[in-house]
Design a protein around this motif. Structure first.
Motif, PDB file in Angstrom:
ATOM      1  N   PRO A   9       1.007  -1.404   3.437  1.00  0.00           N
ATOM      2  CA  PRO A   9       0.258  -0.534   4.331  1.00  0.00           C
ATOM      3  C   PRO A   9       0.329  -0.936   5.803  1.00  0.00           C
ATOM      4  N   ARG A  27       4.753   7.199  -0.467  1.00  0.00           N
ATOM      5  CA  ARG A  27       3.678   8.178  -0.671  1.00  0.00           C
ATOM      6  C   ARG A  27       3.153   8.754   0.628  1.00  0.00           C
ATOM      7  N   THR A  28       3.714   8.373   1.761  1.00  0.00           N
ATOM      8  CA  THR A  28       3.139   8.765   3.046  1.00  0.00           C
ATOM      9  C   THR A  28       2.957  10.273   3.169  1.00  0.00           C
ATOM     10  N   GLU A  29       3.929  11.047   2.704  1.00  0.00           N
ATOM     11  CA  GLU A  29       3.900  12.487   2.937  1.00  0.00           C
ATOM     12  C   GLU A  29       3.235  13.234   1.780  1.00  0.00           C
ATOM     13  N   PHE A  30       2.911  12.534   0.703  1.00  0.00           N
ATOM     14  CA  PHE A  30       2.339  13.219  -0.462  1.00  0.00           C
ATOM     15  C   PHE A  30       0.836  13.360  -0.308  1.00  0.00           C
ATOM     16  N   SER A  31       0.339  14.567  -0.605  1.00  0.00           N
ATOM     17  CA  SER A  31      -1.092  14.788  -0.443  1.00  0.00           C
ATOM     18  C   SER A  31      -1.597  15.580  -1.639  1.00  0.00           C
ATOM     19  N   LEU A  71      -0.145  13.709  -4.785  1.00  0.00           N
ATOM     20  CA  LEU A  71      -0.634  12.331  -4.834  1.00  0.00           C
ATOM     21  C   LEU A  71      -1.363  12.065  -6.145  1.00  0.00           C
ATOM     22  N   TYR A  87       2.923   2.198   6.467  1.00  0.00           N
ATOM     23  CA  TYR A  87       1.835   3.067   6.009  1.00  0.00           C
ATOM     24  C   TYR A  87       1.806   3.112   4.507  1.00  0.00           C
ATOM     25  N   SER A  88       1.944   4.269   3.873  1.00  0.00           N
ATOM     26  CA  SER A  88       1.912   4.246   2.410  1.00  0.00           C
ATOM     27  C   SER A  88       3.298   4.199   1.805  1.00  0.00           C
TER      28      SER A  88
END
Lengths: 297, 202, 216
Positions: free
Chosen positions: A200, A208-212, A216, A204-205
Motif C-alpha cells: 500500500p 486492485r487499484t482500479e477495481f471497485s 472488488l 496503492y492497492s
C-alpha cells in the motif's frame, strides 16, 4: 454432485471469511489495538456487493475477476477436502497435482488481463511485481511437490493422503520439503515479507487499484475461497488430510495461524530481494529435501 | 583583499548590522558581477533566499539576495532596486540551482520577469489571471470578499452585545440578592443566639 | 442489530429504486424494505476511508486509525485508492489547487459516497478567512455529509463524526451524493466560479465515456 459443489463453495466462503476476520483480529491484538469483529470481512463483502456503482472498462475488465474466481473454484473442487468420505470423490479423482499447479497460476494471469484493460499505472506496476514474485514463489513449492510425487510414486492427491496413513505424515517424513513449501505458501497468501504486489505504501492497492464495488467484492470472495483451497491442499499434502469437519478446521487453522504470525513479524522485501531470497534459501531447503527423497526414499 | 576595501574600490558602502550580518546596496547593472565576486573571492557560496519588497510609493521593487559563507558564520545581504513597471531581473539559476524555484515563486507572487529562466510556469497557484497576489496594488480583501463571501449569519443568532448586557445585569441582580439574603440571615442568626461568636482555636 | 419496526414508515432513501416502500400494502415491498434496511446496516458497519490530508488535520488521522483509538473496531478502515473508498476525509483548509484535486478524487469514488470535513477552515475559512487562495465554504463546492468542528478536532471528535455518519446511513437519510446529483448545476457553477472553468472532466461520466467505458 452439483449440490455438493455448492455446499463446498459455501463452506469455503464462510470458513475463508471467518479466517480473514480472525486474521484481522489477531493482527489487531498483536498491534495493541482493540479489534474488529470476526464477521468484519462479511460486512465488507456485502457492502461492496451492494454498491450502486462500479466503474468498468469494457468486457475484459469483467472477465478478469471471473477468470480469477474460476481458478479459485476449480482448485477448490479438485482438492480432496475430506480424506475418507465419498464427498466429491468422483470429481477429485479427475484432477491431480499437475492440474492444480496450473490452476494456481490462472488467477494472476486473468488479473493481469483485466488490469491491463483498466490502464491504471499502479495496477500495471502491481501486476508486474506480482508476476516477478511468482517466479520466486513457484520454485520451492514445485520442487517440494515433485519430491512428494516421487516419494508417493503418484501425482494423485488421494493416493498421497493414503500413503501418509500407512507410512506416517509427510511433515515428519519430509520436513525439508514442508519448510520449503511453507515459505512459498507465505508468499501465496500475500503476507509479509512477500506482500509485494499490493504494497500500500508503494503502489496503492497494486492490481486492485482500479477495481471497485462488485469487482472488488468478487476479488475478495475468490481470495477467501482460494485461501481455503490452498490451506486444504497443504493439509492434504503434509498433514495427512482430514476425515471430519473438526479436524479440517483444526489443521487448516493451525497452518493459517502460523502463516499469520510469520506475516506480522516481518517487514516487506523489495521485489528483487524477495526473488533473491526465494531463489536461495527455500529453494536450497527444498532441493535438499528432494535429494533426500531421491537417494534415501 | 578584505571585503570592506574591495567594496570601497567599487564605491559601495558595507553596512555592518551585527557580528555576522552585513548589508550592501548595489545598482542593478553591477549586481551580477558583485555576486560572482562574493562567491569567488570571499567564499559566500550559498544562496539562502531571494526576497522581494514592494515599494509602491517609489515605484520600485527592492530585491535582497542573502548569501552565506561556506563556514556558515557570515551572511551578506545584497540589495538592489528595479523598476516596478518593467520588473525584470537577470536569472541566477546558472550560478545557484536553487535560485530556479525561488525566482519562479517571485515571478508568480510579484510578476517579476526573468529572461532566460527555463521553467517560468505556475508554482503554487494555478491558472492565476489577476494581478500577482503579493503586489500591493492587489486588493486582497476585496478579492476575497468577491470570490469567497462569508457564510451568512444563523437565523437564530442573537445580538451579542444585548445578550452580554442582559447576562451582566442578571449576574449583578443575583449577587445583590445573595448579599441581601446573607445579611438577613446573619441578622437573624444574631437574633437567635446573640453572644456565641466562635473564636479561633488555640 | 437491525430489526424491523412494524410502524416504521420508510422514505425511499435509495438511489435508483423505483419501488415505493409501503409496509402495509404488499409482502414483496415488505421484503424489499427489509433488504434495504439490512444492506444499510452492513453499509454503516463497513466504511472504507480515503484520508485526504489537505491541511493540518492530517496529523489527527494516524492516532484515529492506529492502536490508540483504533477506528477499525467500528468497521472504519483506511484504503489506498478512491475507487474502493466510501468516505473521503478532508482534514483542514482547502486551497483552490487542492479543491480541484478533491473534486476529481470525489468524482472517482463510487456511489454511495460520503464526505467528512475536519476543523473550522472548511466551514468558514478559519484563520485563512482573508487568503486570496483558500475557499471559505466547502459545502458550496462539494456536498459535505459530516463536518467535525474544532481546531483541530481530537480523534475522539473524529470518531464521534464516524458514529454520526453511521447513524445517518442506518436511518437512510438523504446523503450528500444524492444532493450532488440533484443540484449538479449549483455545485458545478460554484466550482467554475473559483476555479475559472479549469475543472476537468465536466462530470465523472464524461470521463468514462471518453475511454469507451461505462458505469456498471
Amino acid at each position: 454432485m452439483v449440490f455438493q459443489i455448492i455446499l463446498l463453495i459455501m463452506l469455503a466462503y464462510v470458513v475463508g471469511f471467518i479466517y480473514f476476520g480472525l486474521y484481522r483480529n489477531i493482527t489487531a491484538r498483536i498491534q495493541g489495538r482493540y479489534r474488529p469483529t470476526v464477521y468484519q470481512s462479511f460486512y465488507d463483502s456485502i457492502k461492496l456487493f451492494s454498491k450502486k456503482q462500479s466503474v468498468s472498462y469494457g468486457w475484459m475488465f469483467y472477465l478478469g475477476p471471473i477468470i480469477m474466481a474460476t481458478g479459485a473454484v476449480l482448485t477448490l473442487i479438485l482438492v480432496p477436502v475430506f480424506s475418507d468420505s465419498d464427498f466429491l470423490r468422483s470429481v477429485t479423482s479427475q484432477g491431480n497435482l499437475f492440474v492444480l499447479l496450473y490452476l494456481m497460476v490462472l488467477g494472476p494471469l486473468g488479473n493481469a488481463l483485466a488490469v491491463g484493460t483498466g490502464g491504471n499505472p499502479f495496477g500495471v506496476m502491481g501486476v508486474v511485481r506480482g508476476l516477478t514474485r511468482l517466479i520466486g514463489l513457484e520454485l520451492p513449492f514445485y520442487i517440494a511437490v515433485v519430491g512428494l510425487i516421487i516419494a508417493a510414486n503418484s501425482s494423485d492427491i488421494v493416493h498421497i493422503i493414503d500413503m501418509q496413513k500407512i507410512g506416517g505424515l509427510n511433515i515428519i517424513n519430509h520436513p525439508l520439503l514442508f519448510i520449503g513449501a511453507m515459505i512459498s505458501m507465505v508468499g501465496f497468501f500475500g503476507e509479509s515479507p512477500f506482500d509485494i504486489p499490493g504494497a500500500p505504501q508503494e503502489v496503492y492497492s497494486g492490481p486492485r487499484t482500479e477495481f471497485s464495488g462488485k469487482f472488488l467484492a468478487l476479488l475478495m470472495s475468490q481470495g477467501s475461497l482460494f485461501a481455503f483451497a490452498k490451506l486444504v491442499l497443504i493439509v492434504d499434502l503434509f498433514l495427512g488430510g482430514a476425515d471430519s469437519l473438526e479436524m479440517l478446521v483444526l489443521k487448516t487453522f493451525a497452518i493459517f495461524v502460523s502463516i499469520i504470525f510469520i506475516g506480522i513479524v516481518y517487514g516487506r522485501y523489495k521485489v528483487e530481494q524477495a526473488v533473491d531470497f526465494l531463489m536461495k534459501l527455500p529453494t536450497l531447503i527444498a532441493v535438499l529435501g528432494l535429494a533426500r527423497v531421491v537417494w534415501f526414499g | 583583499m578584505d571585503l570592506a576595501s574591495k567594496l570601497e574600490k567599487l564605491s559601495l558602502e558595507l553596512v555592518q548590522k551585527n557580528d555576522y550580518l552585513y548589508k550592501v546596496s548595489v545598482k542593478i547593472d553591477q549586481l551580477e558581477s558583485l555576486l560572482l565576486s562574493f562567491i569567488n573571492e570571499f567564499n559566500y557560496i550559498t544562496l539562502d533566499s531571494i526576497n522581494c519588497r514592494d515599494d509602491l510609493e517609489d515605484g520600485l521593487f527592492t530585491i535582497t539576495y542573502c548569501l552565506q559563507t561556506e563556514a556558515r558564520d557570515h551572511i551578506v545581504m545584497v540589495q538592489t532596486s528595479i523598476e516596478r513597471e518593467t520588473a525584470s531581473l537577470p536569472t541566477m539559476h546558472t550560478i545557484w540551482p536553487q535560485a530556479e524555484i525561488m525566482e519562479r515563486e517571485m515571478h508568480e507572487m510579484f510578476g517579476v520577469d526573468f529572461p532566460g529562466h527555463p521553467t517560468l510556469i505556475d508554482f503554487a497557484l494555478e491558472y492565476w489571471d489577476n494581478i500577482p497576489p503579493l503586489r500591493r496594488d492587489f486588493d486582497t480583501l476585496e478579492y476575497v470578499n468577491s470570490m469567497n463571501p462569508f457564510r451568512g449569519q444563523r437565523t437564530d443568532a442573537l445580538d451579542t452585545k444585548e445578550e452580554m448586557k442582559k447576562k451582566r445585569e442578571a449576574k449583578k441582580a443575583a449577587k445583590l440578592k445573595a448579599e441581601q439574603e446573607a445579611a438577613a440571615k446573619a441578622a437573624q442568626e444574631e437574633q437567635n443566639n446573640p453572644k456565641q461568636e466562635v473564636s479561633g482555636d488555640e | 442489530m437491525f430489526g424491523l419496526d412494524k410502524g416504521d414508515k420508510m422514505e425511499s432513501g435509495f438511489y435508483g429504486s423505483s419501488l415505493k416502500c409501503k409496509f402495509e400494502e404488499s409482502g414483496l415491498a415488505n421484503t424489499h424494505a427489509i433488504m434495504e434496511k439490512a444492506v444499510r446496516w452492513f453499509e454503516s458497519r463497513s466504511i472504507f476511508v480515503v484520508a485526504y490530508g489537505t491541511g493540518c488535520g492530517a496529523i489527527e488521522m494516524p492516532p484515529t486509525f492506529t492502536s490508540r483509538y483504533d477506528a477499525e473496531r467500528m468497521g472504519v478502515v483506511g484504503v489506498a485508492t478512491p475507487r474502493q473508498a466510501d468516505l473521503i476525509i478532508l482534514s483542514g483548509y482547502l486551497a483552490y489547487k487542492t479543491l480541484r484535486r478533491v473534486i476529481r478524487t470525489y468524482e472517482q469514488m463510487q456511489k454511495p459516497r460520503y464526505i467528512m470535513s475536519l476543523g473550522s477552515c472548511p466551514i468558514n475559512g478559519g484563520m485563512y478567512w482573508d487568503s486570496y487562495n483558500t475557499i471559505k465554504k466547502l459545502d458550496d463546492y462539494i456536498p459535505v455529509d459530516v463536518a467535525v468542528t474544532g481546531c483541530m478536532p481530537r480523534p475522539e471528535a473524529v470518531i464521534d463524526g464516524f458514529v454520526l455518519l453511521q447513524e445517518r446511513i442506518r436511518n437512510g437519510e438523504k446523503a450528500g451524493w444524492e444532493k450532488y446529483d440533484e443540484n449538479l448545476k449549483f455545485y458545478k457553477d460554484n466550482q467554475k466560479r473559483v476555479l475559472g472553468g479549469h475543472v476537468d472532466p465536466a462530470y465523472e461520466t464524461d470521463w468514462y465515456n471518453l475511454n469507451g467505458g461505462g458505469i456498471a
